[in-house]
Scaffold this active site. Structure first.
Site, PDB file in Angstrom:
ATOM      1  N   CYS A  63       1.071  -1.063  -0.054  1.00  0.00           N
ATOM      2  CA  CYS A  63      -0.382   0.039   0.072  1.00  0.00           C
ATOM      3  C   CYS A  63       1.353   0.894  -0.008  1.00  0.00           C
ATOM      4  CB  CYS A  63      -1.205  -0.052   1.509  1.00  0.00           C
ATOM      5  SG  CYS A  63      -2.013  -1.302   1.589  1.00  0.00           S
ATOM      6  N   ILE A  64       2.250   1.218   0.085  1.00  0.00           N
ATOM      7  CA  ILE A  64       3.395   2.534   0.733  1.00  0.00           C
ATOM      8  C   ILE A  64       4.263   2.590  -0.400  1.00  0.00           C
ATOM      9  CG2 ILE A  64       2.346   2.234   2.699  1.00  0.00           C
ATOM     10  CD1 ILE A  64       5.465   1.434   3.717  1.00  0.00           C
TER      11      ILE A  64
END
Length: 344
Positions: A334-335
């Site tokens: 997600c990052i």
């Protein structure tokens, strides 16, 4: 006319893009923010061993980023609301000549979640595209990078609660959403999952309402890694059984039955507040020659690492503690956001 498609994550990358955490509703106090920044930095260092990393930082945060990241990570300034580059950044695509472009989805804070802010984050995709010096392909679809996963041969994984949810795309039919996804990603077959994990749907949690990249991901054409929750008391036990059965009944864009490899969840099932966790090894990141894999200080960490070494024998598997990232609502995938290598 050029035809663009999204390369699979295992294709060569030019670099990885990330965004630096700042004080916001996700990281609401100095202690939370400090822990988050250490976690983001650990991921950046793990990826940097394999390819260049560019960190987008809000004005005024460059010093804090440089102190933890060191000189090997590039920094660029851009106003930010949060730090989930997979979702706020562009989805890079390439054409048959290897030229890059960037899909700019509409971003509305994961379905206008009550805690989310997105006025600045909605502009990040175009900023990253400009820095990468690639044209932008705008899309009217509200979507995020964590809501899609492709095999590079025409198949895309989606979840009904994301692309078809009223929080994002009210009034869109399945056919309309699918057509837009195919047009932007160059895919031809969509495999729809009905939902994501329980913790990702918590009404008062930092969830996305069902991103696919915590549930299932392609490891190769025709091969899917799927989250499995062995604990029958966990609500995801039944959810995972349903999703795995659905995946095993599917074929890909080439007509091949999907091979599904189950990846057991960590043994920890609740957080310190007693809430069900959605800790998942599926939310890993593939970079050039490497796999950056979520760790949870759990007995199953090494079991998962051994499985990933079997699935990706030519890649170095690095475990990075992801508990602070999950506390904010996501994981390592997600990052991070990959920029494919031009001409690949």
């Amino acid at each position: 006319m050029s035809t663009f498609r999204m390369p699979p994550e295992w294709a060569p990358h030019a670099r990885t893009w990330m965004a630096w955490p700042g004080l916001n509703p996700t990281f609401a106090d100095a202690a939370e923010l400090a822990r988050a920044r250490e976690a983001w930095a650990a991921v950046a260092h793990a990826v940097r061993r394999h390819e260049p990393v560019t960190m987008v930082v809000a004005p005024g945060d460059a010093a804090s980023a440089r102190a933890l990241l060191g000189p090997d990570v590039d920094l660029v300034e851009q106003p930010l609301d949060d730090a989930w580059m997979r979702d706020i950044g562009p989805t890079f695509v390439t054409d048959e000549r290897g030229r890059l472009a960037a899909v700019d989805w509409v971003f509305n804070g994961w379905g206008a979640r009550s805690w989310a802010r997105w006025e600045r984050d909605a502009l990040v995709a175009r900023k990253v595209a400009a820095l990468a010096d690639v044209p932008v392909h705008p899309s009217p679809l509200v979507n995020e990078g964590g809501g899609i996963h492709v095999d590079g041969e025409g198949t895309v994984l989606l979840t009904e609660t994301v692309q078809l949810g009223p929080e994002r795309n009210p009034g869109w039919t399945r056919a309309q959403a699918e057509a837009e996804i195919h047009a932007k990603l160059g895919t031809t077959k969509a495999v729809w999952l009905p939902r994501g994990l329980t913790g990702d749907h918590a009404p008062d949690g930092y969830g996305t309402l069902g991103h696919v990249d915590i549930v299932a991901s392609f490891a190769a054409p025709g091969v899917v890694l799927a989250h499995s929750q062995p604990d029958p008391d966990h609500p995801d036990h039944a959810v995972c059984r349903e999703l795995i059965a659905l995946l095993r009944a599917q074929t890909d864009a080439k007509g091949r039955p999907l091979e599904v490899i189950e990846v057991k969840a960590p043994t920890v099932t609740r957080d310190e507040h007693g809430a069900w966790v959605d800790y998942s090894y599926i939310n890993h990141y593939l970079c050039n020659g490497g796999v950056v894999l979520c760790a949870f200080d759990d007995p199953r960490d090494e079991e998962a690492a051994a499985l990933f070494r079997e699935v990706f024998p030519d890649r170095e598997v690095t475990l990075v503690d992801a508990r602070e990232i999950f506390a904010g609502g996501g994981g390592i995938h997600c990052i991070t956001q990959q920029q494919p290598a031009a001409g690949a």
